[in-house]
Design an enzyme around this catalytic site. Structure first.
Site, mmCIF file in Angstrom:
data_model
loop_
_atom_site.group_PDB
_atom_site.id
_atom_site.type_symbol
_atom_site.label_atom_id
_atom_site.label_comp_id
_atom_site.label_asym_id
_atom_site.label_seq_id
_atom_site.Cartn_x
_atom_site.Cartn_y
_atom_site.Cartn_z
ATOM 1 N N LYS A 58 9.889 26.851 -7.053
ATOM 2 C CA LYS A 58 10.800 26.137 -6.151
ATOM 3 C C LYS A 58 10.715 24.634 -6.372
ATOM 4 O O LYS A 58 11.724 23.918 -6.322
ATOM 5 C CB LYS A 58 10.484 26.467 -4.693
ATOM 6 C CG LYS A 58 11.407 25.770 -3.671
ATOM 7 C CD LYS A 58 12.880 26.114 -3.894
ATOM 8 C CE LYS A 58 13.823 25.318 -2.989
ATOM 9 N NZ LYS A 58 13.759 25.707 -1.584
ATOM 10 N N LYS A 102 10.874 15.610 1.510
ATOM 11 C CA LYS A 102 9.638 16.390 1.647
ATOM 12 C C LYS A 102 9.360 17.179 0.380
ATOM 13 O O LYS A 102 8.229 17.204 -0.128
ATOM 14 C CB LYS A 102 9.762 17.321 2.866
ATOM 15 C CG LYS A 102 8.576 18.232 3.111
ATOM 16 C CD LYS A 102 8.756 19.642 2.526
ATOM 17 C CE LYS A 102 9.914 20.399 3.158
ATOM 18 N NZ LYS A 102 10.018 21.784 2.617
#
Length: 290
Positions: A168, A236
């Site tokens: 990811k 983030k």
């Protein structure tokens, strides 16, 4: 079909839970927002008053939460109330280290744990065509197949616990870089007096084609930055990417530059906008604020 507890019914989690209901699963959800619980009930699911209530008796426990702190906050309630042998699938995008911790602590309580972050954004969640990158044991991946089939189009086991988060990170690296380059292409064409819409149509049909050009070029040209995936969340994720690269001792200079552009977008007050709002940063650098 399975009894599923679904924790986190936000932009992504809500349509994912709805797909599981439509696939015939018995879904009980929990979210801090009453509107999210109402949507699940309207879709045919049930709502719980808390995490503990949701996970009791569930064969599959799912979390889809914004970041590490939220996953770690609900973990004790999941560990303390889930049935031994239950399958715990975390679809959140968090650090590999946190996923590995969740897997260790889950295994100690008899849970089968998979980290399974997703890609495809809000539209992919709504359409049920998410790409799912999974870390964990092969037999647990096989057990989770009916869940993955209900919400995704592509799902692969990519390694042991934490591996899904590394993939990811790679995904978000490519996505962020692509948005930055599409933004530069738009600014270049518009500044040169070119028909940018026609230009992006041509790009989308050639070697520069990408999923981002397919689904975002019109909204970017229209400066429609309503969030499917917020700058704040991509900021983030870039932190996760840079930390993962440091741990693997590899250089990602383009990734570092992309992280700075996303940080600039956040500093300029665009954190709540879609990550395609990198276009606003690119325009600002060229003195062409929209």
């Amino acid at each position: 079909m399975s009894r599923i507890a679904f924790i986190g019914l936000g932009i992504m989690g809500s349509p994912m839970a709805g797909h599981l209901v439509r696939a015939g699963h018995e879904v009980t959800g929990f979210d801090l927002g009453e509107d999210a619980l109402a949507r699940l009930r309207a879709a045919g699911g049930a709502s719980a008053g808390g995490v503990a209530e949701a996970v009791k008796g569930a064969e599959v426990v799912i979390t889809m939460l914004p970041a590490d702190p939220q996953v770690e906050a609900v973990l004790p309630e999941i560990l303390g109330n889930a049935e031994s042998g239950a399958l715990y699938i975390d679809f959140s995008t968090i650090t590999p280290q946190t996923s590995q911790k969740v897997a260790r602590e889950g295994a100690a309580r008899g849970l089968r744990v998979l980290d399974a972050p997703v890609s495809g954004g809000e539209k992919g969640a709504i359409d049920g065509v998410l790409s799912i990158m999974v870390g964990g044991a092969p037999e647990d991946f096989e057990a989770a197949t009916p869940v993955f089939e209900a919400i995704g189009r592509t799902f692969k086991l990519v390694g042991p616990a934490g591996a899904g988060q590394y993939v990811k990170a790679a995904n978000q690296l490519v996505v962020g870089g692509t948005y930055a380059l599409v933004a530069e292409a738009i600014v270049l064409m518009e500044a040169a007096g070119v028909d940018a819409a026609a230009g992006l149509d041509v790009l989308a049909g050639g070697l520069a084609a990408s999923r981002i050009l397919d689904i975002k070029r019109e909204s970017m040209l229209a400066r429609d930055f309503r969030p499917g995936f917020r700058i704040d969340l991509h900021h983030k994720d870039m932190g996760i990417i840079l930390d993962a690269a440091r741990g693997a001792e590899v250089a990602i200079p383009m990734g570092a530059l992309t992280a700075q552009l996303i940080a600039a977008a956040r500093a300029q007050g665009h954190g709540g906008l879609d990550h395609s709002a990198l276009l606003k940063v690119t325009e600002s650098l060229s003195g062409r604020d929209s």
